[in-house]
Scaffold this motif. Structure first.
Motif, PDB file in Angstrom:
ATOM      1  N   MET A 195     -21.877 -14.345  -1.124  1.00 38.98           N
ATOM      2  CA  MET A 195     -21.908 -13.430  -2.263  1.00 38.98           C
ATOM      3  C   MET A 195     -20.799 -13.807  -3.241  1.00 38.98           C
ATOM      4  O   MET A 195     -19.690 -14.125  -2.851  1.00 38.98           O
ATOM      5  CB  MET A 195     -21.722 -12.000  -1.783  1.00 38.98           C
ATOM      6  CG  MET A 195     -21.574 -11.010  -2.922  1.00 38.98           C
ATOM      7  SD  MET A 195     -21.437  -9.328  -2.363  1.00 38.98           S
ATOM      8  CE  MET A 195     -22.631  -8.576  -3.429  1.00 38.98           C
ATOM      9  N   ASN A 196     -21.116 -13.738  -4.478  1.00 37.49           N
ATOM     10  CA  ASN A 196     -20.152 -14.001  -5.535  1.00 37.49           C
ATOM     11  C   ASN A 196     -19.343 -12.731  -5.790  1.00 37.49           C
ATOM     12  O   ASN A 196     -19.895 -11.677  -6.066  1.00 37.49           O
ATOM     13  CB  ASN A 196     -20.916 -14.429  -6.791  1.00 37.49           C
ATOM     14  CG  ASN A 196     -20.001 -14.824  -7.914  1.00 37.49           C
ATOM     15  OD1 ASN A 196     -18.989 -14.191  -8.158  1.00 37.49           O
ATOM     16  ND2 ASN A 196     -20.377 -15.872  -8.612  1.00 37.49           N
ATOM     17  N   HIS A 197     -18.042 -12.855  -5.692  1.00 36.10           N
ATOM     18  CA  HIS A 197     -17.156 -11.692  -5.844  1.00 36.10           C
ATOM     19  C   HIS A 197     -16.637 -11.508  -7.271  1.00 36.10           C
ATOM     20  O   HIS A 197     -15.752 -10.679  -7.483  1.00 36.10           O
ATOM     21  CB  HIS A 197     -15.960 -11.834  -4.907  1.00 36.10           C
ATOM     22  CG  HIS A 197     -16.288 -11.680  -3.469  1.00 36.10           C
ATOM     23  ND1 HIS A 197     -16.679 -10.486  -2.914  1.00 36.10           N
ATOM     24  CD2 HIS A 197     -16.264 -12.575  -2.457  1.00 36.10           C
ATOM     25  CE1 HIS A 197     -16.881 -10.650  -1.623  1.00 36.10           C
ATOM     26  NE2 HIS A 197     -16.648 -11.908  -1.317  1.00 36.10           N
ATOM     27  N   ASN A 198     -17.164 -12.247  -8.226  1.00 40.72           N
ATOM     28  CA  ASN A 198     -16.602 -12.180  -9.573  1.00 40.72           C
ATOM     29  C   ASN A 198     -16.625 -10.777 -10.171  1.00 40.72           C
ATOM     30  O   ASN A 198     -15.660 -10.363 -10.823  1.00 40.72           O
ATOM     31  CB  ASN A 198     -17.294 -13.169 -10.510  1.00 40.72           C
ATOM     32  CG  ASN A 198     -16.864 -14.587 -10.250  1.00 40.72           C
ATOM     33  OD1 ASN A 198     -15.881 -14.833  -9.540  1.00 40.72           O
ATOM     34  ND2 ASN A 198     -17.590 -15.542 -10.804  1.00 40.72           N
ATOM     35  N   LEU A 213     -17.803 -11.868   4.601  1.00 42.81           N
ATOM     36  CA  LEU A 213     -18.034 -11.045   3.415  1.00 42.81           C
ATOM     37  C   LEU A 213     -17.184  -9.782   3.469  1.00 42.81           C
ATOM     38  O   LEU A 213     -16.556  -9.392   2.473  1.00 42.81           O
ATOM     39  CB  LEU A 213     -19.518 -10.694   3.293  1.00 42.81           C
ATOM     40  CG  LEU A 213     -19.893  -9.799   2.117  1.00 42.81           C
ATOM     41  CD1 LEU A 213     -19.523 -10.435   0.784  1.00 42.81           C
ATOM     42  CD2 LEU A 213     -21.382  -9.480   2.159  1.00 42.81           C
ATOM     43  N   ILE A 214     -17.142  -9.138   4.605  1.00 44.69           N
ATOM     44  CA  ILE A 214     -16.303  -7.944   4.769  1.00 44.69           C
ATOM     45  C   ILE A 214     -14.840  -8.297   4.545  1.00 44.69           C
ATOM     46  O   ILE A 214     -14.126  -7.615   3.787  1.00 44.69           O
ATOM     47  CB  ILE A 214     -16.522  -7.310   6.159  1.00 44.69           C
ATOM     48  CG1 ILE A 214     -17.914  -6.693   6.245  1.00 44.69           C
ATOM     49  CG2 ILE A 214     -15.439  -6.279   6.472  1.00 44.69           C
ATOM     50  CD1 ILE A 214     -18.358  -6.338   7.660  1.00 44.69           C
ATOM     51  N   LEU A 215     -14.366  -9.349   5.194  1.00 47.40           N
ATOM     52  CA  LEU A 215     -12.972  -9.772   5.071  1.00 47.40           C
ATOM     53  C   LEU A 215     -12.609 -10.065   3.618  1.00 47.40           C
ATOM     54  O   LEU A 215     -11.587  -9.574   3.112  1.00 47.40           O
ATOM     55  CB  LEU A 215     -12.734 -11.018   5.933  1.00 47.40           C
ATOM     56  CG  LEU A 215     -11.428 -11.762   5.702  1.00 47.40           C
ATOM     57  CD1 LEU A 215     -10.230 -10.889   6.060  1.00 47.40           C
ATOM     58  CD2 LEU A 215     -11.422 -13.073   6.477  1.00 47.40           C
ATOM     59  N   GLU A 216     -13.418 -10.864   2.961  1.00 49.85           N
ATOM     60  CA  GLU A 216     -13.110 -11.258   1.589  1.00 49.85           C
ATOM     61  C   GLU A 216     -13.134 -10.068   0.641  1.00 49.85           C
ATOM     62  O   GLU A 216     -12.297  -9.947  -0.253  1.00 49.85           O
ATOM     63  CB  GLU A 216     -14.064 -12.362   1.134  1.00 49.85           C
ATOM     64  CG  GLU A 216     -13.837 -13.661   1.885  1.00 49.85           C
ATOM     65  CD  GLU A 216     -14.890 -14.720   1.613  1.00 49.85           C
ATOM     66  OE1 GLU A 216     -15.720 -14.535   0.690  1.00 49.85           O
ATOM     67  OE2 GLU A 216     -14.887 -15.741   2.334  1.00 49.85           O
ATOM     68  N   GLY A 241     -22.624  -1.723  -6.103  1.00 48.45           N
ATOM     69  CA  GLY A 241     -23.842  -1.936  -5.332  1.00 48.45           C
ATOM     70  C   GLY A 241     -23.660  -2.556  -3.957  1.00 48.45           C
ATOM     71  O   GLY A 241     -24.634  -3.061  -3.385  1.00 48.45           O
ATOM     72  N   TYR A 242     -22.457  -2.523  -3.411  1.00 48.85           N
ATOM     73  CA  TYR A 242     -22.256  -3.031  -2.044  1.00 48.85           C
ATOM     74  C   TYR A 242     -22.951  -2.092  -1.064  1.00 48.85           C
ATOM     75  O   TYR A 242     -23.092  -0.894  -1.326  1.00 48.85           O
ATOM     76  CB  TYR A 242     -20.761  -3.127  -1.726  1.00 48.85           C
ATOM     77  CG  TYR A 242     -20.076  -4.295  -2.383  1.00 48.85           C
ATOM     78  CD1 TYR A 242     -19.814  -5.457  -1.667  1.00 48.85           C
ATOM     79  CD2 TYR A 242     -19.692  -4.247  -3.724  1.00 48.85           C
ATOM     80  CE1 TYR A 242     -19.178  -6.542  -2.265  1.00 48.85           C
ATOM     81  CE2 TYR A 242     -19.054  -5.324  -4.329  1.00 48.85           C
ATOM     82  CZ  TYR A 242     -18.809  -6.461  -3.594  1.00 48.85           C
ATOM     83  OH  TYR A 242     -18.185  -7.531  -4.190  1.00 48.85           O
TER      84      TYR A 242
END
Length: 162
Positions: free
Chosen positions: A1-4, A46-49, A90-91
């Motif tokens: 997933m892109n976190h931007n 994904l959770i960690l980041e 939207g997570y």
């Protein structure tokens, strides 16, 4: 997933506070690096980041409410803010719940219940040691007492020439 989108939201949240923005970006990159090197599965990474990006979101409200932002106040004030931001972006609910749990414990070094939790502690510690100007003795003590992953230990030893 892109976190931007999340990065931009957090940067807006801390607009005018480059120190806080720089901090969470550094914690994110260390968390990502350790997570990859430790072979975390995609969901856990994904959770960690995500948690690494929002881990200090409670600082602003702690400073407003209490005039300080110690670790326990960050843990108290962070989860509602993180939940609101992540929901708006939207997570999914299970991710939000775990991220909020990690935010609520990112200064608690006992009861670590998963690699995402451990790696978040290590990544935050790496950045905090540097930002606080810790010497080799402090870094060595933290490396011995806090760090559990081989990747985190290696980074700590390399950064502080231990």
């Amino acid at each position: 997933m892109n976190h931007n989108r999340l990065f931009h939201s957090m940067m807006s949240y801390y607009s005018g506070d480059p120190k806080r923005i720089q901090h969470f970006i550094k914690v994110y990159h260390f968390a990502r690096m350790i997570g990859e090197e430790e072979g975390l599965d995609g969901d856990t990474r994904l959770i960690l980041e995500t948690a690494a990006i929002v881990h200090d979101i409670g600082i602003r409200n702690a400073e407003r409410k209490y005039g300080e932002c110690g670790g326990k106040l960050q843990e108290k004030e962070g989860p509602p803010e993180a939940e609101q931001m992540l929901t708006q972006l939207g997570y999914n609910r299970p991710l939000i719940e775990r991220v909020c749990y990690l935010v609520s414990r990112h200064h608690t070094y006992t009861g670590v219940d998963g690699p995402d939790y451990q790696i978040l502690l290590e990544a935050d510690f790496l950045v905090n040691l540097y930002e606080s100007g810790a010497g080799r003795e402090q870094a060595a003590s933290a490396c011995e007492k806090i760090f559990r992953t081989s990747s985190g230990k290696r980074l700590c030893r390399t950064m502080f020439a231990l």
